[in-house]
Design a protein around this motif. Structure first.
Motif, PDB file in Angstrom:
ATOM      1  N   ALA A 313       0.817  -1.214   0.000  1.00 38.25           N
ATOM      2  CA  ALA A 313       0.000   0.000   0.000  1.00 38.25           C
ATOM      3  C   ALA A 313       0.850   1.263   0.000  1.00 38.25           C
ATOM      4  N   GLN A 314       2.121   1.135   0.412  1.00 37.57           N
ATOM      5  CA  GLN A 314       3.014   2.297   0.433  1.00 37.57           C
ATOM      6  C   GLN A 314       3.538   2.637  -0.964  1.00 37.57           C
ATOM      7  N   THR A 315       3.366   1.731  -1.909  1.00 33.80           N
ATOM      8  CA  THR A 315       3.955   1.908  -3.236  1.00 33.80           C
ATOM      9  C   THR A 315       2.906   2.431  -4.211  1.00 33.80           C
ATOM     10  N   ASN A 316       3.359   2.751  -5.395  1.00 30.93           N
ATOM     11  CA  ASN A 316       2.473   3.331  -6.402  1.00 30.93           C
ATOM     12  C   ASN A 316       1.838   2.224  -7.240  1.00 30.93           C
ATOM     13  N   ILE A 317       0.978   1.421  -6.604  1.00 38.17           N
ATOM     14  CA  ILE A 317       0.311   0.335  -7.314  1.00 38.17           C
ATOM     15  C   ILE A 317      -1.018   0.828  -7.882  1.00 38.17           C
ATOM     16  N   SER A 318      -1.474   0.167  -8.915  1.00 42.98           N
ATOM     17  CA  SER A 318      -2.702   0.607  -9.589  1.00 42.98           C
ATOM     18  C   SER A 318      -3.937   0.323  -8.747  1.00 42.98           C
ATOM     19  N   LEU A 319      -3.993  -0.863  -8.152  1.00 45.53           N
ATOM     20  CA  LEU A 319      -5.155  -1.278  -7.368  1.00 45.53           C
ATOM     21  C   LEU A 319      -4.770  -1.261  -5.899  1.00 45.53           C
ATOM     22  N   ASN A 320      -5.269  -0.282  -5.181  1.00 42.36           N
ATOM     23  CA  ASN A 320      -4.874  -0.078  -3.790  1.00 42.36           C
ATOM     24  C   ASN A 320      -6.114   0.247  -2.980  1.00 42.36           C
ATOM     25  N   ASN A 321      -6.956  -0.762  -2.797  1.00 41.18           N
ATOM     26  CA  ASN A 321      -8.254  -0.578  -2.172  1.00 41.18           C
ATOM     27  C   ASN A 321      -8.120  -0.115  -0.732  1.00 41.18           C
ATOM     28  N   ASN A 322      -8.719   1.014  -0.439  1.00 38.04           N
ATOM     29  CA  ASN A 322      -8.741   1.616   0.902  1.00 38.04           C
ATOM     30  C   ASN A 322      -7.385   2.172   1.334  1.00 38.04           C
ATOM     31  N   SER A 323      -6.353   1.953   0.496  1.00 36.79           N
ATOM     32  CA  SER A 323      -5.007   2.475   0.760  1.00 36.79           C
ATOM     33  C   SER A 323      -4.605   2.284   2.224  1.00 36.79           C
ATOM     34  N   PRO A 324      -4.490   1.022   2.702  1.00 37.59           N
ATOM     35  CA  PRO A 324      -4.186   0.774   4.120  1.00 37.59           C
ATOM     36  C   PRO A 324      -2.695   0.983   4.430  1.00 37.59           C
ATOM     37  N   ASP A 325      -2.243   2.226   4.295  1.00 39.02           N
ATOM     38  CA  ASP A 325      -0.818   2.520   4.449  1.00 39.02           C
ATOM     39  C   ASP A 325      -0.476   3.126   5.802  1.00 39.02           C
ATOM     40  N   ASN A 326      -1.455   3.232   6.711  1.00 43.43           N
ATOM     41  CA  ASN A 326      -1.177   3.708   8.067  1.00 43.43           C
ATOM     42  C   ASN A 326      -2.074   2.956   9.033  1.00 43.43           C
ATOM     43  N   ALA A 327      -1.853   3.159  10.309  1.00 45.80           N
ATOM     44  CA  ALA A 327      -2.509   2.337  11.332  1.00 45.80           C
ATOM     45  C   ALA A 327      -4.024   2.419  11.255  1.00 45.80           C
TER      46      ALA A 327
END
Length: 996
Positions: A313-327
């Protein structure tokens, strides 16, 4: 060869046979629903919809490498991944059945005879292979979905607990329990269904370790098992993450440290507590505590597969549902915060009114700290009920159908329970159970129809009594009609009775697993009527447990016949009978409708949607089936990556708006000119319409400025002192830059004189979400530089009132600033030239014409959207414009690619347009062949419906109306053909079935 070696080899034999069957019948590409997203995300290790399946994605990524870089084979090899998992499930099922059978006959290895071994191994073969070919399990085994791997986890833990039970007296026996804990943890990264086995596993331990069994002990153990289940579901999966999130909140907001510092401290504390707990338990010789903490460690090890999502989720991916990149976004992802929840213990009825709301909040990550934002609150209602089943206000008319209650009538507990038993238990579980072990009428989804989706046995007297003259259906060719004559069910019941007599404890454990993976799920899901598709996949674990009894039923049959006829020939015949009654009849009946090896239509439809778009287009979609297959093609096969797909349902979330404002692959960012701070989570989630009595139409740019303004003069004060943005009018206009329209060739050459000076429309919703804000911004700032399309699967509410400016080009509607005095609230403009070009030179039709089975997804998507709404529209438009040669080309193309045999009455109705066109273009011979076949089908269908007249329900009205409409259409066709035989046949049908 000894027992163990034979047992192992036969288990692998069953697994290999099942795997080979699944590979042979597997989809060659992606399927409908979630598989497109799963294949695309597994291939590039991206983030799927909540709550995620990271272990499944990583395993499937391994299988994708078997394609050898050939991208068109990647989906197939992921389907093979599901086939392998399903085959392993069958292997474990065989070993489970033989273990239970051996315990039940109570024969030691040294005393077992050849006849006893034949019984035990026969039971394993019959039960395992029977389950291999059941409808529900086979369906999931041939596509890249989580349910095959989830079934493997369930099968593994049940087999492991039996391994532990057989070795419980050994010093190192507890290692088997630790393996179970690890598999449980791993299963969280696939699907949560496996956790439902925990109470039954606890009972196995109790029965083995307790000298004197008591009812109190059994109930206490079940309570402990449920507590462990709850601890993993909430304590491990959610509250551990929640604690970590709030640790991070304290360290960031209160101590001023960086993001993630609190999480690191929490992890260190958790590890320290685990180490101290292990040290204490070891020092004090507390074996159970030591085992419990170690088990928790292994669950956490398995659960750690979710770190894949955090990293990706921290990377530049195309499919990043809800972007769970933090707590906190990760916590929201795991807790499925974007989905609603159903009341279980106490809750409202469908006519309850909210009287209060308990405020709730969460946090979002900003630049330097976490910011508190409002979250959906919990409502209190004026009327609440224990065990609420009639709870959804949206489904009130359908509750009335199942309970007989008036919509304005307050539900009683009797009505509540009536719905629970008639719909949730009977319709949404027992029907599926009987599908798998008695027979299925067809695969058309059923909401209460007498002609679709019911269970049948193939015994005319019984089926006709329940459903009307069901035997009349035998005239149809429908591979999804499968009848087993009660044979698998009969075997299973015999096995249950035999098991109970031989081993009450084990039969109780299997029964408990049967309950928890079946009826317990029914209670938990609390489903409302009118589900978008059949949900039998959720209960596959229950059918797995019943297959254990099918296997044991083979021993029961052999026992019964051996008592009557002590003859080896009779024993051999009886063994052959149970094979036929179990796996034999299931494989024979189910093969044709579960063989997907010839299907390409999901990929083909996605390809056609993308090819409908001009270069660098923006395509708006909304749901699973108009989005996920397109993602698959773009992310995996690299087809038309220049088209920017924007899912309007996801666009309601701030994370997706941000992603839409970034380039992906070759697709440029959508022109959403809104500062991210103005649409953060908790800001402008919903803007309500408030009529400010503004005269005339308001410019779109002005309206957006007002709705996005932070100036209180542009906001509405509330009674609590807060100010909110509102939509002050629904009358919107946008000035058209004609030069840009002409420069970018937005409209056909012949329509250039019809370019509007200004577009004016009425917004069609009482609110504006981030989705509509973004959509309006895209339309405003695009300035006609990029083509804008809406998929034809969208409902009209998604067009925000722009219907009159949408031009039908087949599978897509293109936004054009055209004014031809067209109606306001419908899509009436058709770009016939583009439509003709798409249908004849851009679209692919794959194997549609020659398929053996046209399943429900074909009928729902391909027949409806490709043939009915696109090919037939092309024919109508060309005939209307008197372009008969082109109409002939399309009619002959339709004749070439549409199914050679009749799929259903809707197919017949659709064919009428093709037949009518063939007549108009002087292809009467071809028209007559189709008309004759279709009229015969109409007569058969009317005969079938009349034979079931007293059993038909309101859900069958569409079938009746479609059949009558089809007859009326073909009456005109028969007259146009001047065919006396067809005219007479139609007249006879009318006199026989419609005269009254």
């Amino acid at each position: 060869m000894n027992y163990n070696k034979i047992n192992i080899l036969l288990g692998w034999f069953c697994g290999i046979v099942a795997t080979l069957v699944y590979v042979l019948t597997a989809d060659r590409f992606n399927s409908w629903w979630d598989t497109g997203e799963f294949v695309a995300s597994a291939y590039k290790l991206q983030v799927v919809h909540q709550p995620g399946a990271p272990l499944f994605l990583m395993v499937q990524n391994i299988f994708s490498n078997l394609a050898g870089g050939e991208v068109s084979k990647i989906a197939f090899w992921m389907n093979v991944g599901s086939a392998v998992c399903s085959g392993l499930t069958i292997t474990f099922l065989f070993w489970t059945i033989t273990a239970l059978a051996r315990k039940a006959v109570n024969i030691s290895f040294s005393k077992s005879s050849i006849s006893t071994n034949i019984q035990i191994f026969g039971a394993g073969l019959v039960g395992a292979l029977a389950y291999s070919f059941t409808d529900t399990f086979w369906y999931s085994a041939v596509e890249s979905e989580v349910y095959a791997m989830s079934s493997l986890c369930t099968a593994t833990v049940f087999w492991l607990i039996l391994k532990w039970e057989a070795r419980a007296d050994q010093d190192d026996a507890n290692r088997w329990l630790l393996v179970i804990a690890f598999v449980m943890g791993l299963s969280i990264g696939v699907h949560l269904l496996n956790l439902l086995t925990i109470p039954a596993l606890a009972l196995v331990v109790y029965f083995k370790k307790t000298a004197k069994i008591s009812l109190k002990g059994v109930l206490t153990t079940l309570g402990i098992g449920v507590a462990i289940l709850a601890f993993i579901l909430w304590g491990v999966i959610q509250y551990s993450v929640k604690l970590a999130a709030y640790f991070d909140l304290f360290f960031v907001n209160s101590l001023g440290l960086g993001f993630g510092s609190g999480i690191l401290v929490f992890i260190v504390l958790l590890i320290s507590l685990i180490v101290l707990g292990l040290y204490y338990a070891n020092q004090k010789k507390k074996v159970i505590l030591h085992l419990s903490i170690l088990s928790l460690c292994f669950v956490l090890f398995g659960f750690s597969s979710y770190t894949m999502l955090l990293v990706r989720a921290q990377t530049n991916i195309s499919l990043n549902n809800n972007s769970p990149d933090n707590a906190f976004s990760f916590l929201g992802y795991l807790s499925r915060e974007q989905y609603g929840s159903e009341p279980l213990i106490k809750g409202p009825t469908y006519n309850s009114k909210p009287i209060a709301v308990q405020e709730n909040h969460t946090y979002r990550k900003d630049e330097e700290k976490y910011t508190r934002v409002d979250a959906p609150g919990k409502y209190a209602y004026d009327n609440e009920m224990f065990f609420p089943r009639l709870w959804s206000a949206d489904k009130a008319p359908f509750y009335s159908y199942y309970t007989g209650l008036d919509q304005d009538e307050a539900p009683t507990m009797w009505g509540n329970l009536k719905f629970f038993f008639t719909y949730q238990v009977n319709h949404m579980y027992a029907r599926y159970f009987l599908w798998n072990f008695v027979g299925r009428q067809n695969d058309e989804p059923s909401h209460g129809s007498a002609i679709n989706g019911n269970w049948i046995a193939g015994i005319s007297a019984l089926d006709d009594t329940r459903l009307g003259k069901e035997s009349l259906y035998e005239n149809y060719e429908n591979p999804s009609r499968n009848v087993y004559y009660f044979l698998p069910l009969f075997l299973g019941i015999l096995g249950l009775v035999w098991h109970y007599k031989k081993s009450k404890r084990d039969s109780f454990i299997v029964g408990l697993l049967f309950f928890f993976t079946g009826l317990a799920i029914v209670i938990y899901l609390n489903q409302t009527p009118m589900q978008p598709r059949e949900r039998d996949y959720a209960y596959a674990g229950s059918f797995y447990m019943f297959s254990v009894w099918i296997g044991l039923g083979a021993i029961a049959v052999l026992d019964i016949l051996r008592r009557i006829y002590a003859n080896k020939v009779v024993a051999s015949i009886s063994l052959a009978f149970v094979f036929v009654a179990g796996p034999g009849i299931l494989a024979y009946q189910n093969w044709d409708d579960h063989d997907r090896s010839d299907r390409t239509w999901t990929r083909d439809m996605a390809y056609n949607y993308l090819e409908s778009c001009e270069p660098n287009a923006i395509l708006f979609t909304y749901a699973d089936n108009d989005t996920f297959p397109l993602w698959y093609l773009q992310e995996v096969e690299g087809v038309r990556t220049d088209v920017r797909i924007v899912n309007l349902s996801y666009l309601q979330s701030d994370w997706y708006v941000k992603q839409t404002m970034q380039d992906i692959n070759l697709a440029q960012a959508a022109p959403i000119h809104i500062h991210p701070d103005k649409i953060k989570k908790g800001i402008r989630d919903v803007i309500h319409y408030y009529d400010m009595e503004v005269d005339g139409y308001v410019d779109l740019d002005t309206l957006l400025e007002v709705m996005l303004s932070d100036n209180q003069s542009n906001q509405l004060p509330l009674s609590n002192g807060k100010y909110v943005n509102v939509l002050p009018t629904k009358n919107i206009q946008m000035i058209i830059d004609k030069d840009s329209v002409l420069r970018n060739k937005v409209v056909p050459k012949s329509w250039e004189k019809d370019i509007a000076e200004v577009m004016q429309w009425s917004y069609n919703k009482p609110y504006v979400t981030k989705s509509e804000l973004s959509l309006l911004s895209i339309i405003l700032h695009n300035n006609w530089e990029r083509p804008i399309y809406f998929a034809n699967m969208l409902g009209s509410e998604n067009f925000i009132g722009l219907d009159k400016y949408l031009v039908n080009e087949g599978l897509v509607y293109r936004l054009m600033p055209i004014e031809k005095e067209q109606p306001e609230n419908e899509i009436s403009l058709v770009n016939t030239d583009t439509l003709y070009r798409n249908v004849t030179s851009k679209y692919v039709y794959g194997s549609i014409s020659d398929l053996e089975h046209y399943d429900v997804d074909y009928r729902r998507f391909v027949q409806s959207y490709l043939f009915d709404k696109t090919v037939n529209l092309t024919l109508d438009s060309l005939v209307k414009e008197e372009r008969l040669q082109e109409a002939k080309n399309v009619a002959l193309l339709a004749l070439q690619h549409m199914p050679k045999r009749i799929v259903d009455i809707h197919h017949v109705q659709s064919n009428a347009v093709v037949v009518d066109t063939l007549i108009k273009v002087k292809e009467k011979e071809k028209a007559q062949l189709i008309a004759s076949r279709d009229i015969d089908y109409i007569e058969s269908n009317l005969n079938y419906l009349v034979g079931k007249a007293d059993k038909l329900t309101g859900f069958d009205r569409l079938e009746i109306n479609t059949t009558v409409d089809s007859l009326n259409r073909y009456k005109e066709i028969a007259n146009a053909l001047g065919n006396e035989k067809l005219i007479t046949q139609v007249q006879r049908i009318e006199n026989k079935y419609l005269s009254n």
